[in-house]
Design a protein around this motif. Structure first.
Motif, PDB file in Angstrom:
ATOM      1  N   ALA A   8      66.775  55.430  40.327  1.00  0.00           N
ATOM      2  CA  ALA A   8      68.213  55.576  40.569  1.00  0.00           C
ATOM      3  C   ALA A   8      68.993  55.545  39.257  1.00  0.00           C
ATOM      4  O   ALA A   8      69.956  56.301  39.069  1.00  0.00           O
ATOM      5  CB  ALA A   8      68.690  54.468  41.504  1.00  0.00           C
ATOM      6  N   ASP A  31      63.049  50.352  36.440  1.00  0.00           N
ATOM      7  CA  ASP A  31      63.608  51.120  37.548  1.00  0.00           C
ATOM      8  C   ASP A  31      62.742  52.365  37.692  1.00  0.00           C
ATOM      9  O   ASP A  31      62.622  53.151  36.754  1.00  0.00           O
ATOM     10  CB  ASP A  31      65.070  51.489  37.288  1.00  0.00           C
ATOM     11  CG  ASP A  31      65.658  52.146  38.529  1.00  0.00           C
ATOM     12  OD1 ASP A  31      65.604  51.531  39.602  1.00  0.00           O
ATOM     13  OD2 ASP A  31      66.127  53.293  38.423  1.00  0.00           O
ATOM     14  N   GLY A  32      62.135  52.495  38.859  1.00  0.00           N
ATOM     15  CA  GLY A  32      61.149  53.563  39.040  1.00  0.00           C
ATOM     16  C   GLY A  32      59.742  52.991  38.962  1.00  0.00           C
ATOM     17  O   GLY A  32      58.841  53.594  38.367  1.00  0.00           O
ATOM     18  N   THR A  33      59.552  51.828  39.568  1.00  0.00           N
ATOM     19  CA  THR A  33      58.249  51.150  39.476  1.00  0.00           C
ATOM     20  C   THR A  33      57.110  52.003  40.033  1.00  0.00           C
ATOM     21  O   THR A  33      56.009  51.998  39.496  1.00  0.00           O
ATOM     22  CB  THR A  33      58.309  49.802  40.231  1.00  0.00           C
ATOM     23  OG1 THR A  33      59.369  49.036  39.670  1.00  0.00           O
ATOM     24  CG2 THR A  33      57.021  49.020  40.091  1.00  0.00           C
ATOM     25  N   GLU A  35      72.743  57.979  47.233  1.00  0.00           N
ATOM     26  CA  GLU A  35      71.669  57.127  47.750  1.00  0.00           C
ATOM     27  C   GLU A  35      72.268  55.978  48.545  1.00  0.00           C
ATOM     28  O   GLU A  35      73.268  55.393  48.159  1.00  0.00           O
ATOM     29  CB  GLU A  35      70.811  56.570  46.600  1.00  0.00           C
ATOM     30  CG  GLU A  35      69.679  55.690  47.109  1.00  0.00           C
ATOM     31  CD  GLU A  35      68.551  55.470  46.097  1.00  0.00           C
ATOM     32  OE1 GLU A  35      68.560  56.099  45.026  1.00  0.00           O
ATOM     33  OE2 GLU A  35      67.651  54.663  46.414  1.00  0.00           O
ATOM     34  N   TYR A  50      63.369  51.419  51.137  1.00  0.00           N
ATOM     35  CA  TYR A  50      61.977  51.042  51.377  1.00  0.00           C
ATOM     36  C   TYR A  50      61.661  50.810  52.849  1.00  0.00           C
ATOM     37  O   TYR A  50      60.502  50.814  53.243  1.00  0.00           O
ATOM     38  CB  TYR A  50      61.626  49.798  50.563  1.00  0.00           C
ATOM     39  CG  TYR A  50      61.593  50.063  49.081  1.00  0.00           C
ATOM     40  CD1 TYR A  50      60.747  51.038  48.563  1.00  0.00           C
ATOM     41  CD2 TYR A  50      62.404  49.349  48.207  1.00  0.00           C
ATOM     42  CE1 TYR A  50      60.706  51.298  47.214  1.00  0.00           C
ATOM     43  CE2 TYR A  50      62.363  49.606  46.836  1.00  0.00           C
ATOM     44  CZ  TYR A  50      61.516  50.571  46.351  1.00  0.00           C
ATOM     45  OH  TYR A  50      61.472  50.827  45.016  1.00  0.00           O
ATOM     46  N   GLY A 107      62.945  59.288  41.652  1.00  0.00           N
ATOM     47  CA  GLY A 107      62.241  58.017  41.733  1.00  0.00           C
ATOM     48  C   GLY A 107      62.821  56.902  40.885  1.00  0.00           C
ATOM     49  O   GLY A 107      62.261  55.806  40.858  1.00  0.00           O
TER      50      GLY A 107
HETATM   51  C1  IPD Z   1      63.996  52.039  43.006  1.00  0.00           C
HETATM   52  C2  IPD Z   1      64.230  53.382  42.388  1.00  0.00           C
HETATM   53  C3  IPD Z   1      64.267  54.474  43.436  1.00  0.00           C
HETATM   54  C4  IPD Z   1      65.326  54.210  44.458  1.00  0.00           C
HETATM   55  C5  IPD Z   1      65.152  52.842  45.071  1.00  0.00           C
HETATM   56  C6  IPD Z   1      65.086  51.766  43.990  1.00  0.00           C
HETATM   57  P1  IPD Z   1      62.755  50.110  41.599  1.00  0.00           P
HETATM   58  O1  IPD Z   1      64.033  51.015  42.038  1.00  0.00           O
HETATM   59  O2  IPD Z   1      65.437  53.377  41.679  1.00  0.00           O
HETATM   60  O3  IPD Z   1      64.563  55.734  42.870  1.00  0.00           O
HETATM   61  O4  IPD Z   1      65.273  55.202  45.450  1.00  0.00           O
HETATM   62  O5  IPD Z   1      66.300  52.599  45.885  1.00  0.00           O
HETATM   63  O6  IPD Z   1      64.867  50.514  44.586  1.00  0.00           O
HETATM   64  O7  IPD Z   1      62.326  49.357  42.830  1.00  0.00           O
HETATM   65  O8  IPD Z   1      61.713  51.041  41.124  1.00  0.00           O
HETATM   66  O9  IPD Z   1      63.312  49.240  40.534  1.00  0.00           O
END
Ligand code: IPD
Length: 272
Positions: free
Chosen positions: A196, A90-92, A213, A168, A194
């Motif tokens: 969640a 999470d936070g890729t 969010e 996104y 970055g």
């Molecule tokens: C994202 C991150 C980001 C949030 C996006 C998620 P991912 O997850 O948590 O902070 O704003 O909604 O999709 O794609 O890095 O696993």
């Protein structure tokens, strides 16, 4: 089947730790984007895929009858009543840029209710855990969803540090930008960390006062929402709904209502 949530948490913690080590130790220097999903911003790296594989294989080795939902495509039915909800990174985008704010999130549901969760943040050396009804912990120490600034009292919106995230899709981002522009002059400040899962854990340990969010997915929310709730925060959606990808709000009582009121007033769950 009679399952003990403590055993599920133990397995989740072990696998999150192993995945975290893999992500630190085996990150290629020239890591690039392996694939994009819903939009060019929505990226996957080979390490997301390797992390998910490690976790899924680890679960199935011990619990072959469980269901699994993973961000990178795992969607497995089960027969045991237990479902694992996994975000392998999470936070890729942070991971790709070597910003240390990323983690591995694993939530475990029994009969549709999340009973255990772990969010492992390797670069901060923080492991957040919760079992339903048993409080929330960071590295084994109990945490509470009140910042040092709050003195245990509800924080008014104008003194709140609020974390948020953006989806996104470009259109949705434009709306999210408008809402943030209106919120910014009314709060202490805003953070877009970055991740969640980490944002929810930051509410849980009082590192931010609140979080909202639109568009966060089950794998972003599963473990972190339980951790925030068990730390004493309220976690939900707008107009009394449950937290979902429509909207997720997390904050201690008082601020939670104020933040929901602001977002409802701005019809924040719209897309244009
Ligand atoms: C994202 C991150 C980001 C949030 C996006 C998620 P991912 O997850 O948590 O902070 O704003 O909604 O999709 O794609 O890095 O696993």
């Amino acid at each position: 089947e009679n399952v003990n949530p403590k055993d599920l948490l133990e397995l989740a913690v072990r696998l999150a730790d192993e995945a975290g080590r893999l992500l630190v130790q085996e990150r290629p220097r020239d890591l690039g984007v392996a694939d994009t999903k819903s939009s060019p911003t929505d990226i996957v790296t080979v390490m997301d895929q390797r992390s998910e594989k490690l976790i899924v294989e680890g679960i199935l080795a011990e619990r072959p009858d469980d269901a699994i939902l993973g961000e990178e495509g795992s969607d497995r039915q089960g027969t045991s009543g237990v479902r694992w909800v996994i975000d392998p990174i999470d936070g890729t985008v942070n991971y790709l840029y070597e910003i240390p704010l990323w983690g591995v999130s694993i939530g475990v549901e029994v009969d549709g209710q999340t009973v255990a969760g772990v969010v492992e943040i390797p670069m901060l050396r923080e492991t957040f855990t919760a079992l339903r009804g048993d409080g929330a912990y960071r590295n084994g120490e109990a945490i509470r969803a009140y910042s040092a600034q709050s003195e245990g009292k509800p924080v008014p919106l104008e003194r709140a540090l609020i974390a948020t995230g953006f989806g996104y899709a470009a259109r949705r981002r434009a709306v999210q930008g408008e809402i943030v522009a209106d919120l910014l002059p009314r709060v202490r400040d805003i953070r877009r960390g970055g991740s969640a899962a980490l944002d929810l854990c930051s509410v849980a340990c009082g590192r931010v006062d609140g979080y909202f969010e639109r568009g966060a997915k089950p794998w972003d929310l599963s473990a972190g929402a339980l951790i925030a709730q068990e730390a004493g925060a309220k976690v939900g959606g707008l107009h009394g709904a449950a937290a979902s990808d429509e909207m997720t709000v997390a904050a201690a009582e008082g601020l939670f209502e104020a933040l929901c009121g602001f977002l409802e007033g701005h019809d924040a769950a719209r897309d244009s």
